[in-house]
Structure formats: C-alpha cells, structure tokens
Design an enzyme around this catalytic site. Sequence first.
Site, PDB file in Angstrom:
ATOM      1  N   CYS A  88      12.566  61.442  10.645  1.00 46.04           N
ATOM      2  CA  CYS A  88      13.716  62.227  11.048  1.00 46.04           C
ATOM      3  C   CYS A  88      13.393  63.713  10.988  1.00 46.04           C
ATOM      4  O   CYS A  88      12.273  64.117  10.693  1.00 46.04           O
ATOM      5  CB  CYS A  88      14.899  61.923  10.124  1.00 46.04           C
ATOM      6  SG  CYS A  88      15.277  60.174   9.952  1.00 46.04           S
TER       7      CYS A  88
ATOM      8  N   ASP B 290      15.487  52.374   3.255  1.00 43.40           N
ATOM      9  CA  ASP B 290      14.695  52.964   2.187  1.00 43.40           C
ATOM     10  C   ASP B 290      15.320  54.263   1.699  1.00 43.40           C
ATOM     11  O   ASP B 290      15.032  54.722   0.592  1.00 43.40           O
ATOM     12  CB  ASP B 290      13.243  53.185   2.631  1.00 43.40           C
ATOM     13  CG  ASP B 290      13.119  54.071   3.861  1.00 43.40           C
ATOM     14  OD1 ASP B 290      14.064  54.126   4.657  1.00 43.40           O
ATOM     15  OD2 ASP B 290      12.059  54.704   4.029  1.00 43.40           O
TER      16      ASP B 290
ATOM     17  N   ILE C 169      -6.560  55.695  25.649  1.00 44.95           N
ATOM     18  CA  ILE C 169      -6.650  56.729  26.675  1.00 44.95           C
ATOM     19  C   ILE C 169      -8.004  56.707  27.359  1.00 44.95           C
ATOM     20  O   ILE C 169      -9.000  56.264  26.797  1.00 44.95           O
ATOM     21  CB  ILE C 169      -6.419  58.139  26.084  1.00 44.95           C
ATOM     22  CG1 ILE C 169      -7.393  58.405  24.931  1.00 44.95           C
ATOM     23  CG2 ILE C 169      -4.977  58.331  25.658  1.00 44.95           C
ATOM     24  CD1 ILE C 169      -7.362  59.812  24.418  1.00 44.95           C
TER      25      ILE C 169
ATOM     26  N   SER D 297      -1.846  54.925  13.233  1.00 45.15           N
ATOM     27  CA  SER D 297      -3.006  55.732  13.598  1.00 45.15           C
ATOM     28  C   SER D 297      -4.105  55.578  12.553  1.00 45.15           C
ATOM     29  O   SER D 297      -3.836  55.397  11.364  1.00 45.15           O
ATOM     30  CB  SER D 297      -2.602  57.213  13.698  1.00 45.15           C
ATOM     31  OG  SER D 297      -3.732  58.058  13.704  1.00 45.15           O
ATOM     32  N   GLY D 298      -5.358  55.690  13.008  1.00 46.88           N
ATOM     33  CA  GLY D 298      -6.503  55.630  12.101  1.00 46.88           C
ATOM     34  C   GLY D 298      -6.842  56.957  11.454  1.00 46.88           C
ATOM     35  O   GLY D 298      -7.913  57.101  10.853  1.00 46.88           O
TER      36      GLY D 298
END
Length: 644
Positions: free
Chosen positions: A2, A99, A289, A368-369
């Site tokens: 948020c 949460d 990509i 993501s890595g």
Amino acid sequence: MCGIAGTYRWPDGKVVTDRLTDVLAHRGPDGSGGYSHSAGDGDVHLGHRRLAIIDLSETGAQPMVSGGLALTYNGELYNAPELRAELAAAGVRFRGTSDTEVLLEAWRRWGTGCLPRLRGMFAFGIFDERTGELVLARDQLGIKPLFLLRRGEGLVFASELKALAAVTGGALEVDHGALVASLLYYWVPDSRCALRGAEKLPPGSWLRCRPDGRVERGRYWHLKDVAAAGRERARAGERPDLAAVVEESTRQHLLSDVPVATFLSGGLDSSYLTALAARHRPGISAYTIGFRAEDARFEAMPDDLRYARQVAGRFGVDLHEIEIAPDVLDLLPRMTYHLDEPIGDPAAINTYLICEAAREAGVKVMLSGMGADELFAGYRKHLANLLALRYQRVPRALRRGVSGAVDRLPVATSRRGYRSVRFAKRFLSFADLPEETAFRRSYTMYDREELLGLVAPDLAGAVDDVLAEHAEVYADNDLDDFVNRMCLGDARMFLPGLNLAYTDRSSMAASTEVRVPYVDVDVVEAAFAVPGDRKIVGRQGKAVLKEAATSILPKEIVYRPKGLFSAPLRAWMSRDLAPLVREVVHDGVLVSSGILRRDALARLVAEDAAGQRDFSKHLWHVLTLEYWYRGATSGSGENARLTA
C-alpha cells in the site's frame, strides 16, 4: 502492499495528510482511508491507499483502528499465520484474516518488542490514543520505503519522497551531497535523501514521537550483527540447509488471496524461485523479457529467453513474453518521476513494463530473484575483486603492458559491441587498488579525480564526504572473510539504495506488489553463515546457491553463464537517445546551472562515440539526473520535460 502517509502535530495536518494520500494513489487503487485524533496540544492524521492482497474484505481496510490503537501499514507479514495462532492462544479475538490486524495485535501485546519477530517487508505508523505517541517502523533490510520530514515538534511521513515534496510547496531544496552520491553510484544511498531536510527511516529501526515534543529512536536489527553471528556459526562448523531455507521462504512468500506470478529471466535466481513456486502453485504464471534483435546484438547480450522457455516448459509454468522496445523518450520522464530520486539503472524500466503487463492480466503480486547476487556473491565484481588479488602478484612491467594493450582495444564498432573488452577495461580500472577502493571502483561510475573533474569546484567537499562514507560503511565490521565483507557492503548499501528502491517504486507505479524471497531474514542469516570460499569456488560465483538449486533445476540452467536483467543501453544511447544526449550536454539545466561541467560531459560523449570507452551507463544516468533535477527544481514533477 500500500501507500501510507501521515502527520503528527503538523500545521493543517488533515489537509496535508489528504494531499499526501492522493499523491500515493497509484500504490493503492483498491481503497483509501483516513484517521484523525488529538495528540497533546496538536493532532495526528493517518492516511492510507490500499492494494488489497490478503483479506480483500472491509475487515482488512486501513487505517485500522481497534482498542485505542490506529495503524497505517504498507507490507506483508509472511509469518502472520504463526503470529496469529500465538496471539489467539493468548486470548486475542480477530475480526478478519488480514496480516494488518495481526500486526496491530502484536504491537498491543509486545510493543517494539514485536519488531524482531516480524518476518516480511513493512513500513508502518501506529498511534496510541492512550499515550498520544506515534511510532514509525521499517523492516529489517529496507525492502519497504519510509520518508519523513521533521520541523520543530511536528512530523510528516509518506511512502514516497514526491508526496513530501508535493505538500511542502517546493520548499525542499536539492541536497547537493546526495546529487554527488548519485553521480558516483548512479543511485542515492539509503543513508542520504535527494531533498534536504527529508530523510529515510533506516532499515531495522523505529522512531517514536511523544506529545511533549520528545523524539526517541531505536534499532531492533543490525545486519552487521547478523553477519558476525553467521561468522561464528561457520567457525562452529554449522552448515545451514540452504535449499530448505530458500524453499521455505519461497513458500511463505506465496501467501496471498490474489494471483501470484514470478519474474523469470532464465537466470539462476529467478529460475530457482519459479521452480520452487511451481512446486507449491502448479501452473503459476511467469513473465520474461526480450529485446529487439538489433539492440541485443549491439549490446552483445546473451539469449536469456531460451532458458526462460526451458524452465517454463519443464515446470508447467504459464510463460508470458514481453519484448522491450520501449519509446524511451516517453518513458524516461515518467520513470524519473516515479523513482523519486535520481536512479540510473535501466532495469527499472524492465520492472515497470513487466509489472504493467502483469497488472493488465489481473496479477497483483510478483516474486523476484532480487538479493541473491548481493548475499551469495553472484556479481562479476565479486569474482573480479578476488581475481584482482592474484593479478596484483603479476610483475608490474607485465601489468603495464597488458593495460596498454587493452586500452587500445575498441569496446564497439558501428554494428556490434565487444562485451569481453568492456569487462577487461573495467577490471583493469580497479585491479591495482587497495581493497575498499577497488571494491567501490568495481561498481561505481567514477574514480575520485574523474568525479572532481565532472562537478563544480564547490562540490569537491561533497565528493570527499561521499567517498569517506563508503569507506566507513565498508570498514564497519570485524569479518575476516573478504567475500563476506563484500556481501555485507552490498547488503547495507547496494541492495537498499538501488535494487530494492527501484523495485518498489517502479512496481508500485504499476500498482503491483513485488516480493523478494531471497531478501528474507532467515535466508540472510543462512547466507552469512556460509564462508566466502563456498560462495565463490574457482570462477563460479553463488556456488553454494547453485549447489542448492541442483536439487530441482537442471545443471544447464544452474551453471549457465550469468544473465542480465538490464537493457541495451549502448543501442539506446547511440540511436534513440543520441539527440537528447547532445542537448543535455550542451544546454541542460545541470550544465547551465554550473553543477556539471560541459567540457567533461562532452569528453564522455566523444570517447563513447569513438568506441574506445563504454560510457553508456554514465550518460544514461546524466539523462535521468537531468530529468529528476528539472522536476525537483521546477516543482512541476511528472510534467517536467526536455525538448527531444
């Protein structure tokens, strides 16, 4: 995920908080809310923009108010189910499944003592109606941002710097020290802020404002201490089960009431996470990509796409391929606005375009890595700095001969680039230097003399301050392991200052949440319990992570050459952006204001065009800095444009 904002004993606090919240609308298109209460002889106002991920009902709405506590919170707690069970066993009754409510009740029970127990990414403000105190807190590793500004006994805070700039009516001036730092690094360190007077709450810390005007700060988690504890674990012969730790982190990061997808570049880090995620979420989507063929050829980029397809096929992943052929003239000012500070990494564009495509397909959450390279020594600079120690043992005369020969080689012709030559020139620029200087030079843009020659003479003091700060941070440890010293430096500076920063801001520009399972407290603790000689073995970086990944990935993926999550900068700079580069060098605001020297920039352009040196990254950052500076000094933000 948020956008949060608020004011504490600030003039016109309600109006200011509403404006802050409006500026953050892209971070939370699913809902908004506000809260107001007296605080001593003033007021507190909290604002919130919601991106609904867990508990999509109104019981998850914010600011959340219950039993005299009011919370505005940005983030995700991956151990919320365990904390909920513990609190419920102690008699807490929950209204919903968010949460957010778990965090509020954990705070009620443990106060700041709850912070080390939180596993996730977060930044929040919580107000206690009984005491009149406001506390701000940020996660251990700085995944989520929190900017603040103090004036007298008042305070204003927000998830983005542009929100603070908007409500202060252009009163925040550019911090030239931060500007110099951005030239050195191509990003602004987390310890600095691009606008004077504003600041970033440090990772692993909290700040408490009291109604009598007192302000108290505290740290609840220190990366330096984690690294030291890891060293002791390693000395004791403890070997963490890295495969189990990474899989558990990935499983927890899948916690969501909406679809989750992954980034899949075809490299080790994203492939490993995608394979693990597919084990727990069969048929999960992934996004990858590709680039225009002529751009990729000019940049001498590896073909990552075929590896991504291989991983997707093997694990039943629904792969979405996006060709990056962007109108960079249009994207550059838009990205500069959303990135908040001058960040010269074109990977931010990739992140934004992937997240935008995922959002259009109804995906709100991406894995993501990010972080694996920093923690497990996966960058070329880590191996290069180790090789430099050996290179320094080569006779000096021979080194001079090698340097002279490499210096004469071109990095590109009119049709293609030579990646190996670029790497060789980069290596020789720092191979003879002392440890900290070499490490800094291996990933920053300029050495001291080059930077002094680029900026106005009255910024020389700022140059030395920035260099001294890097040296101080790098030396602030008692590790006897060179590889882990580099990893610690990266985790304290490079990770929060660049990679986590652009990931948050570019993904939230597309109203998408990106989670980073490698940047997890349990994974970090395990990473620093691994000695450096298990992270780099021979010429293999991330060796211990590769060993763990072989439990699920084929060796062809695990041990392939390192991929790139970047962009074909040389192609863009020599084609799409060449006219803009010339304009900025000769007539840009940074040059006309005297901050940057026209002759120094012109030399960069000339040497790059001749193919002898690769200054594409330097010039790209000058463009991003120009756009950012024009917006910051004109007050027109996103609408500040250059004539192309």
